[in-house]
Design a protein around this motif. Structure first.
Motif, PDB file in Angstrom:
ATOM      1  N   GLU A 100       0.827  -1.204   0.000  1.00 50.22           N
ATOM      2  CA  GLU A 100       0.000   0.000   0.000  1.00 50.22           C
ATOM      3  C   GLU A 100       0.866   1.260   0.000  1.00 50.22           C
ATOM      4  OE1 GLU A 100      -2.869  -0.037   3.116  1.00 50.22           O
ATOM      5  OE2 GLU A 100      -3.811  -1.912   2.452  1.00 50.22           O
ATOM      6  N   ARG A 101       1.929   1.257   0.776  1.00 56.58           N
ATOM      7  CA  ARG A 101       2.791   2.429   0.852  1.00 56.58           C
ATOM      8  C   ARG A 101       3.754   2.523  -0.332  1.00 56.58           C
ATOM      9  NH1 ARG A 101       3.533   4.465   6.358  1.00 56.58           N
ATOM     10  NH2 ARG A 101       2.205   3.325   7.816  1.00 56.58           N
ATOM     11  N   PHE A 102       4.189   1.364  -0.815  1.00 58.27           N
ATOM     12  CA  PHE A 102       5.182   1.323  -1.891  1.00 58.27           C
ATOM     13  C   PHE A 102       4.700   0.387  -3.005  1.00 58.27           C
ATOM     14  CE2 PHE A 102       7.365   2.624   1.913  1.00 58.27           C
ATOM     15  CZ  PHE A 102       8.219   3.625   1.491  1.00 58.27           C
ATOM     16  N   PRO A 103       3.603   0.757  -3.664  1.00 63.46           N
ATOM     17  CA  PRO A 103       2.996  -0.148  -4.641  1.00 63.46           C
ATOM     18  C   PRO A 103       3.881  -0.460  -5.842  1.00 63.46           C
ATOM     19  CG  PRO A 103       2.000   2.043  -4.757  1.00 63.46           C
ATOM     20  CD  PRO A 103       2.848   2.010  -3.527  1.00 63.46           C
ATOM     21  N   SER A 104       4.806   0.429  -6.186  1.00 64.31           N
ATOM     22  CA  SER A 104       5.677   0.187  -7.340  1.00 64.31           C
ATOM     23  C   SER A 104       6.890  -0.663  -6.974  1.00 64.31           C
ATOM     24  CB  SER A 104       6.147   1.517  -7.946  1.00 64.31           C
ATOM     25  OG  SER A 104       5.046   2.304  -8.338  1.00 64.31           O
ATOM     26  N   GLY A 105       7.124  -0.840  -5.674  1.00 58.77           N
ATOM     27  CA  GLY A 105       8.272  -1.620  -5.235  1.00 58.77           C
ATOM     28  C   GLY A 105       9.532  -0.776  -5.108  1.00 58.77           C
ATOM     29  N   ILE A 106      10.507  -1.318  -4.390  1.00 58.68           N
ATOM     30  CA  ILE A 106      11.736  -0.570  -4.111  1.00 58.68           C
ATOM     31  C   ILE A 106      12.621  -0.450  -5.346  1.00 58.68           C
ATOM     32  CG2 ILE A 106      13.781  -0.429  -2.644  1.00 58.68           C
ATOM     33  CD1 ILE A 106      11.127   0.021  -1.181  1.00 58.68           C
TER      34      ILE A 106
END
Length: 411
Positions: A100-106
């Motif tokens: 939810e916070r980082f939907p695109s991934g690191i």
């Protein structure tokens, strides 16, 4: 007695743990990556201002702000995500970002940051859980290190919560070896709050180590949280002063992130920044870069003060003189000059006339000295822009909680 039956989900983790043991044996003599912190690292970290209220949009916006406001060009290289970015581990034990916070991934976030000429940092913990209750790296060190490398991470802050029964030197050495085995140069920031005297063992393990508990945005206070405390600017300075012999290129005493822009007065902010610069501490800003005041930005991007911090000689400042609330700190520089800081710790304005010949510039640890009876140095004041030389006494007027910082240039 029947043989215990392992759950299928544990088989990959068990295999990975065995592989990690083999890799650990193979890299028993691994070394940290050199050349990543020849001068103290500079950057930004999310924790002081945002704690767990973070997202990929915040990181993207902060990266854009660092480019637009000139911080990147002033030397701030690392953009570091602190605690609470974590989701859960998958069936194979691989750590995932919070969807939810980082939907695109690191990985996508690292690409975004790299495209702007910056480097991405991330956070984990030597324990089973982080300080914020997310999955830690205990038992997953090699797996997590490979994941960070695959994502394009450039910096790891490694915390010390939930570590009962662990030996700090062993735990941090394990992660150092894991980072080396992963094959990507990653700056390793040790964060065990000085509890086990990392300055005694961490020079070959990490690039910096915290010397105290967490900083808080006050001048000279200690805030107890029960089993631990957070400290103001002067408390951290005093606790770190005696550790100067351990600091140098590639291995720094870390006085924690900066609180410039988080509620201190402008005089306190300038003094705070000056102290961290003189003490050769990493300069990691901890404020909201998207909305800071022009005064805060001017402090954080003062290139003359930053140059003192980034001096290649890498000597941590020495407290040369203390008279009540007035202190004088000195720092030898690579060009033969000196950084000099006059500090007012107290609540009243100080008027002082400094006789340069009364206090020779000398440091028995670095073996640098200057006899001002025989040599006259030019000086420039790094906040107000004044200038002069050491042939004449220096008039110092310091408001409460303020500092005067000078650079002396050799004749």
């Amino acid at each position: 007695m029947s043989k215990p039956v392992s759950k299928p989900v544990n088989k990959p983790a068990r295999k990975l743990a065995a592989a990690a043991l083999l890799m650990g044996a193979a890299t028993a003599h691994a070394q940290k990556y050199e050349g990543l912190a020849d001068t103290p690292q500079m950057g930004w970290n999310s924790w002081n201002k945002f704690a767990c209220d973070i997202s990929e949009q915040l990181i993207r916006d902060t990266a854009d702000a660092m480019v637009k406001n000139g911080m990147r060009d002033a030397g701030y290289t690392y953009l570091n995500i602190d605690d609470c970015w974590h989701g859960q581990r998958d069936a194979n034990g691989n750590i995932q970002a919070d969807p939810e916070r980082f939907p695109s991934g690191i990985k996508a976030l690292a690409d975004y940051v790299h495209a702007r000429g910056l480097k991405l940092g991330i956070y984990s913990d030597a324990g089973a859980k982080t300080c914020g209750g997310r999955p830690g790296s205990r038992g997953y060190e090699y797996q997590d290190a490979r994941t960070y490398a695959a994502w394009g991470v450039d910096y790891l802050k490694y915390d010390w919560c939930e570590t009962k029964g662990l030996n700090s030197e062993g735990a941090y050495t394990t992660m150092r070896d894991a980072l080396r085995a992963a094959g990507r140069p990653i700056l390793f920031s040790i964060c065990e709050w000085g509890d086990t005297k990392p300055w005694d063992w961490a020079r070959d393990v990490g690039h910096s180590w915290r010397t105290t508990g967490d900083i808080t945005a006050c001048w000279d206070c200690e805030l107890s949280h029960g089993s631990w405390s957070s400290f103001g600017v002067l408390k951290i300075m005093d606790k770190t002063a005696a550790l100067r012999k351990y600091a140098g290129p590639g291995h720094w005493n870390d006085m924690d992130m900066l609180e410039v822009g988080n509620g201190l007065t402008p005089d306190e902010e300038r003094a705070h920044f000056s102290i961290w610069a003189m003490m050769a501490s990493p300069l990691i800003s901890g404020n909201d870069l998207r909305s800071m005041s022009p005064t805060t930005l001017k402090i954080l991007t003062n290139r003359d003060v930053i140059a003192i911090n980034q001096d290649k000689l890498g000597v941590q400042a020495l407290r040369r003189m203390a008279q009540g609330d007035l202190e004088m700190w000195i720092k030898p520089l690579a060009d033969g000059g000196w950084g000099v800081l006059f500090l007012n710790r107290g609540e009243r304005t100080i008027d002082y006339r400094h006789d340069w010949q009364k206090y020779p510039l000398a440091d028995d640890i670095s073996k640098h000295e200057a006899d001002l009876k025989k040599k006259t140095f030019r000086w420039s004041e790094l906040w107000q822009g004044r200038g002069g030389d050491t042939s004449k006494a220096l008039d110092v007027k310091l408001a409460p909680h303020s500092a005067m910082m000078l650079r002396l240039k050799a004749p």
